[in-house]
Every structure is written in structure tokens, then in C-alpha cells.
Enzyme design. Structure first.
Site, PDB file in Angstrom:
ATOM      1  N   GLY A   4      44.789  34.158  49.279  1.00 37.25           N
ATOM      2  CA  GLY A   4      44.272  35.488  49.022  1.00 37.25           C
ATOM      3  C   GLY A   4      45.311  36.557  48.758  1.00 37.25           C
ATOM      4  CG  ASP A   7      49.667  27.970  44.738  1.00 36.37           C
ATOM      5  OD1 ASP A   7      48.569  28.566  44.754  1.00 36.37           O
ATOM      6  OD2 ASP A   7      50.149  27.422  45.749  1.00 36.37           O
ATOM      7  N   GLY A  36      47.167  33.799  43.661  1.00 39.69           N
ATOM      8  CA  GLY A  36      46.510  34.947  43.048  1.00 39.69           C
ATOM      9  C   GLY A  36      46.002  34.708  41.646  1.00 39.69           C
ATOM     10  N   GLY A  46      42.342  29.211  44.141  1.00 38.86           N
ATOM     11  CA  GLY A  46      41.601  28.953  45.368  1.00 38.86           C
ATOM     12  C   GLY A  46      40.368  29.809  45.499  1.00 38.86           C
TER      13      GLY A  46
END
Length: 234
Positions: free
Chosen positions: A159, A185, A187, A207
Site C-alpha cells: 500500500g 513492484d 504502488g 497487489g
């Protein structure tokens, strides 16, 4: 550019109580339009111990999930002693093993050799503060890594806000190594994917932007389309 777009939804953002069903859904969302021929969906596992304060997914969870899926399980080791994890992760069914250059400067040749001997694909990651030149020797080695992961946030927590200044590393790597898999990887989502794709990233970890979306399939499609469009732009 000859590299294939690869979308890697991070299982760190999934429902841990339903990992098998979450993995199946992600594969369904990624492939339901019949595009297997020119793109891939990975399940991305951050394995975090010692290197950063949290504890997350490890070999037992990967082993349990492997019983339910044939998907590519892309494992990112944020640990101080990655050599200790090679055999356990291989035995658990991991497909890719990405270690950090910051903790492996003295033994990366041995580490790459052992990863490949265990049937996994080696990758190397670098934190935001690490110069991109630190990974050149690993890409150019006689027995090289097969992917470079550029962290676009500080490792260890989901996050976080995307760091656009990290895209210069991606641009440098893409210019220097046109056929290299370059992963990003941190944001990544609809508002940041174009910056990553235009810089040359082809492997996209996402994610919360996927698992937290009302329509995950639409987000996966958007991410992949952005990479494909960037590759077609002169």
C-alpha cells in the site's frame, strides 16, 4: 522489444484464508479473454524475514498452494540469508526465486547456481536507494540472473506510494538489456502503470490495486494493455 508482458498479482494483498481460491480467480481473470499466447499471469509471493520487520509468506504456504495450482509462483526474498531458502522454496514448489543484491554481494554467483540447480528461475532485486549499476555484473555473468526487479517503494509493506523517480533505473536497464525481463513492484495500478510501462518494465507486480478492485479482471487487463501499448510505441 521482444520481452513478454507478465502480470503478477501480489498474494500479500489477497485473502489469506482463501489463498487457493484467490489464486484460481486471478488466473481466470487473467486468461478469460484467451490471451495466453502472448502474456502470462504470475502469483507473486513476497517472502519477508529479517531484512525488514514484518513476517509474511513462507515455504509452508507456498507448498500448500502448489497442491491447488500449476501457476508460476514468483517468490521475492527480502531476507538476509537467501541461500538458506533455496532448497525449502524449491521443495515447496516455487517457480522463481528473486533475491536482493544488498544482501548477496559476496555470494551471488553461488546463489544463482544453486537456484538454477533446483529448477527455479533466478532474479535479483534492488531497493530504491541502491544504484542500478549494482546488478550489471549479475545480468552479464556467464551464469546470469534472468530478471531484475526494481523496487518502486521501500520493501516490506503493502500500500505504499509509487516512487516515479525509480523509472530512470528501468529506462537504463531497458536500453542496456533489450531482452531482459524487468519487473517493478510497489504502488502499481491504473494511475501509475503507464509510467512503468513506458520506461520499459514488462513484469508488473500489483497487489491492492488488483485484489482491492471491484473488477480485478479489468485492472489486470488494463495493466497488460499498457505494457503492450508501450512496447508498440517507437
Amino acid at each position: 522489444m521482444s520481452v513478454t508482458p507478465k502480470i503478477a498479482p501480489s498474494m500479500l494483498s489477497s485473502d489469506f484464508a482463501n489463498l487457493a481460491s484467490e489464486a484460481h480467480l486471478i488466473l481466470y481473470f487473467g486468461f478469460r479473454k484467451g490471451r495466453e499466447a502472448n502474456s502470462y499471469i504470475y502469483n507473486y509471493f513476497p517472502v519477508i524475514r529479517h531484512f525488514v520487520p514484518n513476517l509474511t509468506l513462507g515455504a509452508p504456504i507456498i507448498e500448500s498452494l502448489r497442491k491447488h495450482t500449476k501457476a508460476y509462483l514468483d517468490c521475492h526474498l527480502m531476507v538476509t540469508n537467501p541461500l538458506d531458502y533455496v532448497e525449502p522454496l524449491a521443495k515447496a514448489g516455487a517457480s522463481g526465486f528473486t533475491f536482493h543484491i544488498e544482501t548477496s554481494k559476496d555470494n551471488w554467483e553461488k546463489l544463482i547456481q544453486r537456484i538454477k540447480a533446483q529448477g527455479m528461475r533466478p532474479g535479483v532485486a534492488l531497493k530504491p536507494g541502491t544504484p542500478v549499476g549494482e546488478v550489471y555484473s549479475l545480468v552479464e555473468a556467464e551464469n546470469p540472473v534472468e530478471m531484475v526487479l526494481v523496487m518502486t517503494v521501500e520493501p516490506g509493506f503493502g500500500g505504499q506510494k509509487f516512487m516515479p523517480e525509480m523509472m530512470e533505473k528501468v529506462r537504463i536497464l531497458r536500453k542496456k538489456y533489450p531482452s531482459l525481463d524487468i519487473e517493478v513492484d510497489g504502488g502499481l495500478g491504473p494511475s501509475t502503470i503507464d509510467a512503468a510501462a513506458s520506461a520499459g518494465a514488462n513484469c508488473i507486480v500489483a497487489g491492492s490495486s488488483v485484489f482491492g478492485a471491484p473488477e480485478p479482471a479489468e485492472v489486470i487487463s488494463l495493466l497488460r494493455n499498457s505494457v503492450e501499448k508501450a512496447q508498440q510505441t517507437p
